[in-house]
Design an enzyme around this catalytic site. Structure first.
Site, PDB file in Angstrom:
ATOM      1  N   CYS B  79       3.746  85.437  31.937  1.00 31.08           N
ATOM      2  CA  CYS B  79       3.037  85.519  32.740  1.00 31.08           C
ATOM      3  C   CYS B  79       2.463  84.187  31.909  1.00 31.08           C
ATOM      4  O   CYS B  79       2.250  82.874  32.526  1.00 31.08           O
ATOM      5  CB  CYS B  79       2.368  85.374  33.160  1.00 31.08           C
ATOM      6  SG  CYS B  79       3.061  87.559  33.905  1.00 31.08           S
ATOM      7  N   CYS B 225      -8.876 106.430  53.765  1.00 30.20           N
ATOM      8  CA  CYS B 225      -9.697 106.792  55.073  1.00 30.20           C
ATOM      9  C   CYS B 225      -8.930 107.027  56.380  1.00 30.20           C
ATOM     10  O   CYS B 225      -9.441 107.924  57.293  1.00 30.20           O
ATOM     11  CB  CYS B 225      -9.971 105.540  55.192  1.00 30.20           C
ATOM     12  SG  CYS B 225     -12.007 105.251  55.087  1.00 30.20           S
TER      13      CYS B 225
END
Lengths: 106, 264
Positions: B79, B225
């Site tokens: 990177c 959730c």
């Protein structure tokens, strides 16, 4: 890969009380959990932590399966002389992870 | 000492509230009311997040720093070779994600962008969803923006996806027939099964949840959730997550980034 996170002062005055923090990345698998298809996940924890200061043991701890993942230990030592603080975490398999840090005492 | 993962005890408590929730309409969160999840956490958890030597998320950030420098893929590039020093080049990047990708013709989140970069420029295999390497790299990149305000991308092409995200946020789902908004817009200051409901703000991801005992992504939190309201979570690579993340990012505009956060 970096697996430990040590926090200790680089320099201290003689007689000063210094705080040391040591954390290691480890899943601390208890051996009590079920994996897929109901097979037990074998226990794999760090069971012993030792900190030496100038070659002398200043702090040690036995760790047990209820200790969380990525165990974090914080303790205090009295700065006496310049030297090496060495940390060793021992796995159930006997493998030892080591980290060191230098301290200068004036 | 931190708690072991345990079964979500809150589900039982959820059963008692749908009747209460049914009477209130979905009202989007006012700017002045916006509060990060850390504001609802205990002083001990707040202290753990604030101290880099006690924050376990920093272990992943350190891993990410190494991955940033590691050459990979057929191109044999790291990177760092294109992007340089992350402290400069990646500062301010995470707060504007998810952003639009012209090649795909749809938005991608930060992890998706990392995988696109791997495939297009490093010519490497994409990293696994929720894998430790992906979490480490995402945490490392987002960490460079810690303290900066969430600043969602203004690209007009994102508008329909953000609108879809809002629709999903307000869409009732699962056996408990609850939408995200029913709790996180209408009842964020209340408690559920002893725990604060909170506003579902995405400004600290990837974050370390004590319940997970590991770093996890916003998508993992959303799956939690959905399981909590007894809905079937979207598939791992579903575009719905990105749409929801887009809406959440707009809803969180101005909140400071906290990556890596710590939550109970």
């Amino acid at each position: 890969m970096a697996r430990t996170l040590i926090h200790a002062p680089k320099a201290a005055r003689a007689g000063e009380i210094i705080e040391i923090r040591a954390m290691i990345a480890h899943p601390m698998e208890t051996g009590q959990r079920m994996g897929v298809n109901g097979t037990m996940i074998p226990r794999a924890i760090i069971n012993r932590f030792v900190c030496t200061y100038g070659g002398e043991v200043v702090f040690s701890a036995d760790l047990h399966p209820a200790v969380s993942a990525n165990p974090f230990l914080s303790f205090c030592v009295v700065a006496t002389q310049s030297g090496v603080l060495a940390f060793a975490w021992t796995e159930d398999t006997g493998e030892v992870h080591v980290a060191t840090t230098d301290i200068t005492v004036t | 000492m931190r708690p072991r993962p345990r079964a979500p005890a809150v589900i039982a408590a959820l059963l008692s509230i749908p009747a209460l929730l049914a009477v209130s309409g979905a009202v989007a969160l006012e700017q002045g009311d916006r509060r990060s999840g850390i504001a609802f956490a205990s002083p001990q958890t707040q202290a753990m997040q604030a101290d880099d030597t006690a924050n376990p998320g920093m272990l992943w950030v350190m891993d990410g720093a190494q991955l940033w420098r590691r050459p990979d893929g057929a191109a044999g590039k790291a990177c760092q070779e294109c992007h340089g020093d992350a402290a400069q080049s990646m500062k301010g990047v995470a707060p504007r994600y998810p952003d639009f990708d012209a090649g795909l013709g749809r938005p991608v989140d930060l992890s998706g962008r990392i995988n696109l970069c791997r495939v297009r420029h490093q010519r490497a295999a994409p990293l696994a969803h929720e894998g430790s390497e992906m979490l480490a790299l995402t945490a490392f990149v987002a960490f460079q923006s810690r303290g900066l305000p969430m600043a969602p991308a203004a690209d007009a092409r994102l508008a329909p996806f953000r609108a879809e995200g809002r629709r999903l946020f307000e869409q009732r789902m699962g056996q408990l027939d609850l939408s995200c908004a029913n709790c996180h817009d209408d009842h964020w200051s209340a408690r559920l099964g002893g725990s604060p409901v909170t506003q579902a703000q995405p400004n600290a991801y990837p974050l370390y949840r004590l319940e997970w005992q590991a770093l996890g992504s916003l998508q993992r939190r959303m799956r939690n959730c959905m399981a909590g309201v007894r809905a079937e979570p979207f598939a791992y690579d579903a575009a719905d997550y990105i749409d929801l993340e887009l809406y959440l990012a707009a809803r969180a505009a101005g909140l400071p980034m906290e990556t890596p956060g710590v939550r109970p």
